[in-house]
Motif scaffolding. Structure first.
Motif, PDB file in Angstrom:
ATOM      1  N   PHE A  96      43.564  41.324  23.873  1.00 54.74           N
ATOM      2  CA  PHE A  96      43.503  40.595  25.145  1.00 54.74           C
ATOM      3  C   PHE A  96      44.607  41.085  26.096  1.00 54.74           C
ATOM      4  O   PHE A  96      44.360  41.420  27.251  1.00 54.74           O
ATOM      5  N   TYR A  99      43.727  46.859  32.803  1.00 53.32           N
ATOM      6  CA  TYR A  99      42.940  46.445  33.961  1.00 53.32           C
ATOM      7  C   TYR A  99      43.825  46.223  35.182  1.00 53.32           C
ATOM      8  O   TYR A  99      43.598  46.800  36.250  1.00 53.32           O
ATOM      9  N   THR A 105      45.320  51.427  42.205  1.00 47.38           N
ATOM     10  CA  THR A 105      44.343  51.622  43.278  1.00 47.38           C
ATOM     11  C   THR A 105      44.830  50.995  44.582  1.00 47.38           C
ATOM     12  O   THR A 105      44.686  51.568  45.659  1.00 47.38           O
ATOM     13  N   LEU A 115      35.133  45.769  32.493  1.00 42.74           N
ATOM     14  CA  LEU A 115      35.705  45.050  33.635  1.00 42.74           C
ATOM     15  C   LEU A 115      35.590  45.900  34.909  1.00 42.74           C
ATOM     16  O   LEU A 115      35.425  45.363  36.001  1.00 42.74           O
ATOM     17  N   PHE A 116      35.687  47.223  34.757  1.00 45.52           N
ATOM     18  CA  PHE A 116      35.509  48.089  35.923  1.00 45.52           C
ATOM     19  C   PHE A 116      34.030  48.288  36.231  1.00 45.52           C
ATOM     20  O   PHE A 116      33.609  48.175  37.386  1.00 45.52           O
ATOM     21  N   PHE A 156      36.872  50.883  48.223  1.00 43.92           N
ATOM     22  CA  PHE A 156      37.522  50.410  47.004  1.00 43.92           C
ATOM     23  C   PHE A 156      36.745  50.878  45.765  1.00 43.92           C
ATOM     24  O   PHE A 156      37.341  51.299  44.770  1.00 43.92           O
ATOM     25  N   TYR A 180      30.693  37.996  38.874  1.00 43.03           N
ATOM     26  CA  TYR A 180      32.025  38.536  38.566  1.00 43.03           C
ATOM     27  C   TYR A 180      32.627  39.231  39.785  1.00 43.03           C
ATOM     28  O   TYR A 180      33.765  38.939  40.194  1.00 43.03           O
ATOM     29  N   LEU A 189      35.945  38.048  42.137  1.00 40.67           N
ATOM     30  CA  LEU A 189      37.090  38.935  42.334  1.00 40.67           C
ATOM     31  C   LEU A 189      37.318  39.205  43.823  1.00 40.67           C
ATOM     32  O   LEU A 189      38.462  39.241  44.291  1.00 40.67           O
ATOM     33  N   TRP A 206      44.319  36.354  48.429  1.00 38.82           N
ATOM     34  CA  TRP A 206      45.634  37.007  48.356  1.00 38.82           C
ATOM     35  C   TRP A 206      46.000  37.622  49.709  1.00 38.82           C
ATOM     36  O   TRP A 206      47.103  37.443  50.219  1.00 38.82           O
ATOM     37  N   ARG A 207      45.032  38.323  50.319  1.00 37.59           N
ATOM     38  CA  ARG A 207      45.289  38.946  51.609  1.00 37.59           C
ATOM     39  C   ARG A 207      45.470  37.883  52.699  1.00 37.59           C
ATOM     40  O   ARG A 207      46.289  38.047  53.602  1.00 37.59           O
ATOM     41  N   VAL A 263      37.811  36.982  34.839  1.00 30.49           N
ATOM     42  CA  VAL A 263      38.167  38.098  33.956  1.00 30.49           C
ATOM     43  C   VAL A 263      38.297  37.595  32.512  1.00 30.49           C
ATOM     44  O   VAL A 263      37.775  38.206  31.571  1.00 30.49           O
ATOM     45  N   LEU A 264      38.969  36.445  32.361  1.00 31.65           N
ATOM     46  CA  LEU A 264      39.114  35.871  31.012  1.00 31.65           C
ATOM     47  C   LEU A 264      37.742  35.534  30.424  1.00 31.65           C
ATOM     48  O   LEU A 264      37.490  35.730  29.227  1.00 31.65           O
TER      49      LEU A 264
END
Lengths: 50, 447
Positions: free
Chosen positions: A29, A36, A43, B26-27, B63, B191, B195, B202-203, B395-396
């Motif tokens: 984990f 990640y 990036t 995840l990617f 991105f 997902y 994100l 955040w931005r 993500v979790l």
């Protein structure tokens, strides 16, 4: 305490009878989270000035 | 020298594969979802002439271009690790799925080419927008096809088909392939949406310019609509998937839903609880800034927030006092002590169906208000924290679900399987239990 550490770090199979499996689950984990977020931060860093 | 007996100290070789594949997923899942969301957004910009759709689509496409290399490098690394650590298993898999892997490789190549072209000719094709939008959707389609191919392999590992090993249609369309593919198709959008919403939050919190505040406020809303909108479809599709597992691999189903590993499902439900509650709270907050005040709808939404919390709690109550037996979290009698409201039937079904219905209700109310417009750029700090919480939690949730699917094949570890009932974790063939004719009969079995 030392015994617990030995159990967690044992290198035998990943049978889930002991705490080893759980330790490996969380170790994985943490590693996944590091890879990640690391790639995402990289990036962000290379593109933030655009 | 013996092939495939390399051991990795401390974490073990299974964890190496898990780490590489999960990071890759995840990617990959984000890229597939994001390309389709960006293409849709570009299309919406073309139709509505609203500038922010175009800005969002182009930024997201950039991105994705930047991120693609990381995802692809992880994929190569994990195939390398599979060949080194599990060569016998991987040889069998490649023999069974030769065509599938080949198609996947070329879909992957096609996706890379089209995504790069799509981003590169953005300005050049500004006056041929319809054609440019098609680029985005073609790239998204190729990503989906690549995912479909690997889903055939992944589902076969848990539910091998009851057919000859050379029957391509049967091995490809094995018992859980279609529901798994649907589950991941919808999941990609959810997902990527969460994100995007978290990133926008955040931005939003960091920017000092008014026009950027408005844009990022809108982007958080847009991302969350994708994230939560697709999340509420997941329980019914996930139920279909689990039903497939229960019918084809009942012991695996029992392990992850009722047995020693049922805590992974509870863990997943904890994440879903956080995402549902945070999303609904965000919607309630946002309704305050509607251009046309809708006080009644907002009150309905507050009620819905209460119901979301109630139904979520139903889903996280364990069924008995044996919480996580692997680390000794067993209380008062363990499996023999039933906890009220903890059983799958009817309580967890009520919880899941309730969550979906309330979710659809909230999204409908929110969309109705959104049609009248919002005053952007005024959202509070905590509403943005809710978006970021969703992004971390999703993500979790992805990691937990991936672990669940893969650990289901272990059952009682006597033995654990790589291909369920056919190839064990130690890469031993078990022809006596394998349903696939010809797979486990030895070297001459696969032709």
């Amino acid at each position: 305490m030392l015994d617990a550490a030995f159990i967690l770090l044992q290198t035998a199979g990943t049978d889930e009878g002991s705490a080893t499996g759980i330790f490996r689950f969380f170790a994985a984990f943490v590693l996944i989270a590091i890879i990640y977020t690391g790639a995402l931060s990289f990036t962000y860093w290379i593109s933030k000035d655009e | 020298m013996p092939i495939g007996n390399i051991d990795i100290p401390i974490i073990g070789k299974n964890v190496v594969i898990a780490v590489l594949v999960q990071s890759h997923i995840l990617f990959a899942a984000f890229i597939i979802g994001a390309v389709l969301i960006a293409a849709t957004s570009e299309y919406l910009g073309m139709v509505t002439k609203q500038q922010r759709y175009e800005r969002f689509a182009k930024n997201l496409a950039r991105f994705v271009v930047l991120l693609f290399a990381s995802g692809a490098a992880l994929a190569i690394t994990f195939v390398l690790a599979l060949i080194t650590l599990f060569p016998i298993f991987f040889s069998y898999l490649q023999n069974v799925f030769f065509w599938v892997f080949l198609v996947e490789a070329f879909m992957f190549l096609g996706q890379i080419i089209i995504v790069y072209a799509w981003y590169n000719v953005w300005d050049k094709l500004a006056y041929r927008k319809a054609l440019h939008v098609v680029f985005g959707f073609v790239a998204g389609f190729m990503g989906l096809m690549a995912m479909t191919m690997i889903d055939a392999v992944a589902s076969f590992m848990l539910t091998p088909s009851e057919s000859g090993v050379d029957q391509v249609a049967s091995t490809f369309l094995n018992q859980t392939m279609v529901p798994l593919n649907m589950h991941r198709f919808v999941g990609n959008f959810s997902y990527a949406g969460f994100l995007i919403a978290g990133w926008a939050a955040w931005r939003y919190l960091r920017t000092t310019r008014d026009d950027d505040r408005e844009y990022y406020d809108w982007m958080g809303h847009f991302g969350l609509l994708w994230g939560f909108g697709f999340l509420i479809m997941q329980p019914v599709i996930g139920y279909g998937y689990l039903k497939g597992i229960r019918e084809s691999a009942p012991a695996a189903f029992n392990t992850i839903m009722l047995g020693d590993k049922s805590w992974v499902f509870l863990l997943l439900m904890v994440w879903i609880t956080i995402m549902s509650t945070a999303s609904t709270a965000y919607f309630v907050h946002k309704l305050r800034f509607a251009v046309k005040p809708t006080e009644f709808l907002r009150k309905l939404c507050v009620g819905a927030l209460g119901f979301t919390a109630l139904f979520s709690i139903l889903n996280v109550i364990p069924s008995n006092a044996s919480l996580i037996p692997q680390i000794g979290l067993v209380f008062a009698g363990g499996e023999n002590t039933q906890i009220p409201l903890g059983s799958m039937y009817p309580w967890k079904y009520i919880g899941l169906i309730g969550l979906m219905l309330v979710g659809v209700f909230v999204v409908a109310l929110y969309l109705k208000t959104a049609a009248g417009g919002f005053h952007w750029g005024r959202a509070s700090r905590w509403s943005q924290f809710a978006l970021m919480a969703c992004a971390v939690t999703v993500v979790l949730a992805m990691i937990t679900m991936g672990y669940t699917r893969e650990t289901a094949r272990r059952v009682d570890n006597d033995p654990g399987f790589l291909i369920y009932n056919c190839v064990t974790l130690d890469q031993e063939l078990t022809p006596e239990t394998c349903p696939v004719e010809g797979l486990a009969d030895g070297a001459e079995g696969v032709t």
